[in-house]
Design a protein around this motif. Structure first.
Motif, PDB file in Angstrom:
ATOM      1  N   PHE A 130       0.846  -1.186   0.000  1.00 18.95           N
ATOM      2  CA  PHE A 130       0.000   0.000   0.000  1.00 18.95           C
ATOM      3  C   PHE A 130       0.884   1.238   0.000  1.00 18.95           C
ATOM      4  N   ASP A 131       0.274   2.369  -0.322  1.00 19.70           N
ATOM      5  CA  ASP A 131       1.003   3.636  -0.391  1.00 19.70           C
ATOM      6  C   ASP A 131       0.547   4.573   0.719  1.00 19.70           C
ATOM      7  N   LEU A 132       1.457   5.458   1.106  1.00 23.26           N
ATOM      8  CA  LEU A 132       1.154   6.647   1.893  1.00 23.26           C
ATOM      9  C   LEU A 132       1.661   7.846   1.110  1.00 23.26           C
ATOM     10  N   ASP A 133       1.050   9.005   1.338  1.00 22.13           N
ATOM     11  CA  ASP A 133       1.524  10.231   0.692  1.00 22.13           C
ATOM     12  C   ASP A 133       2.529  10.915   1.610  1.00 22.13           C
ATOM     13  N   LEU A 134       3.738  11.146   1.100  1.00 16.51           N
ATOM     14  CA  LEU A 134       4.781  11.839   1.863  1.00 16.51           C
ATOM     15  C   LEU A 134       5.738  12.494   0.876  1.00 16.51           C
ATOM     16  N   SER A 135       5.933  13.782   1.055  1.00 19.88           N
ATOM     17  CA  SER A 135       6.745  14.542   0.104  1.00 19.88           C
ATOM     18  C   SER A 135       8.016  15.062   0.763  1.00 19.88           C
ATOM     19  N   GLY A 136       9.164  14.710   0.185  1.00 23.50           N
ATOM     20  CA  GLY A 136      10.412  15.368   0.531  1.00 23.50           C
ATOM     21  C   GLY A 136      11.167  14.824   1.717  1.00 23.50           C
ATOM     22  N   PHE A 165      -4.404  -2.804  11.436  1.00 25.20           N
ATOM     23  CA  PHE A 165      -2.941  -2.816  11.499  1.00 25.20           C
ATOM     24  C   PHE A 165      -2.424  -1.433  11.852  1.00 25.20           C
ATOM     25  N   LYS A 166      -1.188  -1.399  12.343  1.00 26.12           N
ATOM     26  CA  LYS A 166      -0.523  -0.138  12.662  1.00 26.12           C
ATOM     27  C   LYS A 166       0.737   0.007  11.824  1.00 26.12           C
ATOM     28  N   VAL A 167       0.901   1.201  11.281  1.00 27.18           N
ATOM     29  CA  VAL A 167       2.104   1.549  10.531  1.00 27.18           C
ATOM     30  C   VAL A 167       2.845   2.621  11.325  1.00 27.18           C
ATOM     31  N   THR A 168       4.117   2.400  11.601  1.00 26.65           N
ATOM     32  CA  THR A 168       4.939   3.386  12.304  1.00 26.65           C
ATOM     33  C   THR A 168       6.029   3.868  11.364  1.00 26.65           C
ATOM     34  N   VAL A 169       6.042   5.169  11.124  1.00 24.77           N
ATOM     35  CA  VAL A 169       7.016   5.766  10.214  1.00 24.77           C
ATOM     36  C   VAL A 169       7.806   6.808  10.987  1.00 24.77           C
ATOM     37  N   THR A 170       9.120   6.690  10.990  1.00 24.45           N
ATOM     38  CA  THR A 170       9.980   7.746  11.520  1.00 24.45           C
ATOM     39  C   THR A 170      10.641   8.463  10.352  1.00 24.45           C
ATOM     40  N   TYR A 171      10.777   9.774  10.486  1.00 26.46           N
ATOM     41  CA  TYR A 171      11.252  10.557   9.353  1.00 26.46           C
ATOM     42  C   TYR A 171      11.877  11.853   9.857  1.00 26.46           C
ATOM     43  N   ARG A 172      12.621  12.514   8.965  1.00 30.43           N
ATOM     44  CA  ARG A 172      13.259  13.777   9.354  1.00 30.43           C
ATOM     45  C   ARG A 172      13.569  14.568   8.096  1.00 30.43           C
ATOM     46  N   GLY A 173      13.881  15.856   8.327  1.00 30.94           N
ATOM     47  CA  GLY A 173      14.277  16.703   7.215  1.00 30.94           C
ATOM     48  C   GLY A 173      13.771  18.118   7.391  1.00 30.94           C
ATOM     49  N   THR A 174      13.923  18.900   6.333  1.00 31.14           N
ATOM     50  CA  THR A 174      13.434  20.276   6.312  1.00 31.14           C
ATOM     51  C   THR A 174      12.165  20.316   5.465  1.00 31.14           C
ATOM     52  N   PRO A 175      11.007  20.453   6.097  1.00 28.78           N
ATOM     53  CA  PRO A 175       9.768  20.449   5.314  1.00 28.78           C
ATOM     54  C   PRO A 175       9.724  21.640   4.364  1.00 28.78           C
ATOM     55  N   ARG A 176       9.238  21.397   3.187  1.00 33.66           N
ATOM     56  CA  ARG A 176       9.074  22.459   2.193  1.00 33.66           C
ATOM     57  C   ARG A 176       7.658  22.421   1.649  1.00 33.66           C
ATOM     58  N   PRO A 177       7.032  23.569   1.500  1.00 36.53           N
ATOM     59  CA  PRO A 177       5.669  23.572   0.961  1.00 36.53           C
ATOM     60  C   PRO A 177       5.650  23.109  -0.483  1.00 36.53           C
ATOM     61  N   VAL A 178       4.489  22.644  -0.912  1.00 31.14           N
ATOM     62  CA  VAL A 178       4.272  22.391  -2.329  1.00 31.14           C
ATOM     63  C   VAL A 178       3.648  23.647  -2.925  1.00 31.14           C
ATOM     64  N   SER A 221      -0.144  29.177  -5.325  1.00 36.37           N
ATOM     65  CA  SER A 221      -0.031  29.475  -3.903  1.00 36.37           C
ATOM     66  C   SER A 221       0.718  28.365  -3.174  1.00 36.37           C
ATOM     67  N   PRO A 222       1.411  28.707  -2.061  1.00 35.65           N
ATOM     68  CA  PRO A 222       2.103  27.686  -1.270  1.00 35.65           C
ATOM     69  C   PRO A 222       1.117  26.916  -0.410  1.00 35.65           C
ATOM     70  N   ASP A 223       1.477  25.704  -0.084  1.00 37.59           N
ATOM     71  CA  ASP A 223       0.549  24.809   0.596  1.00 37.59           C
ATOM     72  C   ASP A 223       1.358  23.800   1.397  1.00 37.59           C
ATOM     73  N   GLY A 224       1.043  23.659   2.693  1.00 39.59           N
ATOM     74  CA  GLY A 224       1.735  22.688   3.527  1.00 39.59           C
ATOM     75  C   GLY A 224       2.457  23.353   4.676  1.00 39.59           C
ATOM     76  N   TRP A 225       3.677  22.889   4.937  1.00 37.11           N
ATOM     77  CA  TRP A 225       4.507  23.430   6.022  1.00 37.11           C
ATOM     78  C   TRP A 225       5.263  24.634   5.461  1.00 37.11           C
ATOM     79  N   ILE A 226       4.794  25.836   5.803  1.00 36.05           N
ATOM     80  CA  ILE A 226       5.338  27.062   5.217  1.00 36.05           C
ATOM     81  C   ILE A 226       6.144  27.802   6.277  1.00 36.05           C
ATOM     82  N   PRO A 227       7.462  27.925   6.131  1.00 34.01           N
ATOM     83  CA  PRO A 227       8.267  28.603   7.147  1.00 34.01           C
ATOM     84  C   PRO A 227       7.877  30.072   7.302  1.00 34.01           C
TER      85      PRO A 227
END
Length: 459
Positions: free
Chosen positions: A81-87, A123-136, A142-148
């Motif tokens: 299966f897929d999850l949506d995750l960018s960057g 079921f449970k899915v556990t995802v660990t992740y890191r980085g610098t979030p950037r908007p799409v 227009s910017p959308d998402g995690w906007i600094p």
């Protein structure tokens, strides 16, 4: 005997089909939810029931560490299966207690569990992740998402941005409850959806815990961070209000936010009981954003809002948040309804009548951008937030009001919000409900205003 022959012949294919179906191997879930405007948004094969998000954000380096625990149920026999995750970089992934294989393909995080999942299995899915979030960047630019921002982040996810800061089934069709645990420098505040469940400061950082019990689409989640002045109180209806305001916007925002309880009371009288336990506002200073968003329970504003904007975003708590889209093509069910709430508020509080607003809009020539496309079919992601969706969407509702009368019209709005509470709606479903409540055939009227190209004939 001859009389049994048709019976035997008719049942053999059924039996064979059943055996073949039982023997069919698990298959991958689809990489999108089938939305015509955002084909990769969301995913198939499972339904998320809860997100438990643990975030740590450094406002200096703009680095995010995240852990998402996703509780879901398989809706088919799933091989992957897929999850949506960018960057962001995924550093670990498990399904249940087992490590799972995963690959990245654009915004798709493709997960292959060690054991296939059976239809109906939790079921449970556990995802660990890191980085610098950037908007799409949305199709409209227009910017959308995690906007600094200069002191944190303005987090607004409509329509695609949730995937910029947590892995999700990122389509409104799949709503879930949420828990947020957000750690930020101690001179910052982290504001999410729902009720503040606790906060704790240690070693130069403060951790905020938020709980959103009612179902929520991923795009309505927020984890906005900044230097905020905080106001908390409980309304006489028992709604827990939490306002977080950038000090630079506080003086302008104060007289508008003071009206929030009365606005919610007014909307509750029209649309039915407020859908949530919590309310409030996040007023940031984010000059590069250019919009506000109806993040569930607590809209986020890029600057101090005016009263009309407060009414609009508050109305979305019923129309858009509690009653969610099934397809982005139906965005007028969100924006047209919230815009018409502005017209009603003005009409009932000493301002222009809805009829006057309608007439002024209708007076625009056929060449005006208002008639460029119909609100029920904007045609592409670039136009889903265009003026026709808002203004002509509201005009469609006013045309309905004129056709059925005020009493029936308000009954239709209330029934729509009540019967679809915590669920979803479609334009076809709204037409059926309006016809049921009015006893009239309204298909031609609403089709003209919602789907017809160009300027409709004079009502």
């Amino acid at each position: 005997m001859p009389v049994r022959r048709p019976f035997v012949l008719a049942t053999l294919p059924v039996a064979v089909t059943a055996l073949l179906a039982a023997a069919a191997p698990p298959s991958p879930g689809s990489s999108g939810a089938g939305d015509p405007y955002f084909p990769l948004a969301g995913n198939g094969g499972y339904d998320v029931r809860h997100y438990d998000l643990t975030l740590r954000y450094d406002t200096g380096t703009r680095h995010l560490d995240g852990k998402a625990v996703i509780t879901a149920r398989a809706t088919q026999d799933l091989s992957r299966f897929d999850l949506d995750l960018s960057g962001l970089k995924v550093t670990g992934l498990t399904v249940g207690r087992d490590k799972a294989d995963f690959t990245r393909k654009g915004q798709e995080l493709v997960v292959t569990p060690r054991r296939s999942l059976r239809k109906g299995q939790w079921f449970k899915v556990t995802v660990t992740y890191r980085g610098t979030p950037r908007p799409v960047t949305d199709p409209d630019g227009s910017p959308d998402g995690w906007i600094p921002t200069d002191d944190g982040a303005f987090v607004a996810g409509e329509p695609q941005g949730a995937m910029t800061w947590f892995p999700a089934n990122n389509h409104p069709k799949d709503k879930a409850s949420y828990d947020f645990t957000i750690t930020v420098p101690e001179n910052r505040t982290a504001v999410a959806n729902g009720v503040l469940a606790g906060r704790h400061t240690a070693h130069g950082h403060t951790t905020f815990r938020w709980h959103q019990a009612e179902p929520m689409a991923a795009y309505l989640a927020t984890a906005t961070v900044g230097k905020f002045e905080v106001e908390q109180y409980t309304t006489r209806d028992g709604i827990r209000v939490y306002n977080a305001v950038d000090p630079r916007e506080a003086a302008t925002a104060a007289p508008v936010l003071k009206k929030l309880p009365s606005v919610l009371e007014w909307e509750s009288r029209l649309f039915g009981p407020y859908p949530y336990r919590a309310a409030g506002a996040i007023v940031d200073r984010a000059p590069d954003v250019g919009y506000a968003l109806e993040t569930q329970t607590r809209p986020v504003y890029d600057s101090a809002p005016d009263l009309a904007t407060l009414v609009h975003e508050s109305a979305h708590q019923w129309f858009g948040d509690s009653v969610s889209l099934t397809s982005w093509k139906d965005i007028w069910l969100n924006e047209g309804f919230a815009t018409y709430a502005e017209w009603l508020y003005s009409e009932q509080h000493g301002g222009d009548s809805a009829q006057k607003t309608f007439d002024e809009l209708y007076a625009r020539p056929a060449s005006d951008a208002l008639w460029e496309f119909p609100p029920g079919d904007p045609g592409s992601g670039a136009d889903i937030f265009g003026e026709p969706v808002y203004a002509r969407g509201a005009m469609a509702l006013h045309a309905l009001r004129r056709a059925v009368g005020d009493q029936v019209f308000l009954r239709v709005l209330r029934a729509w919000a009540t019967e679809h509470r915590d669920g979803h709606g479609t334009t076809a479903g709204f037409v059926r409900l309006a016809e049921r409540e009015s006893g009239k055939d309204l298909n031609a009227l609403l089709r003209t205003w919602v789907y017809q190209d160009g300027k409709p004939a004079a009502p």
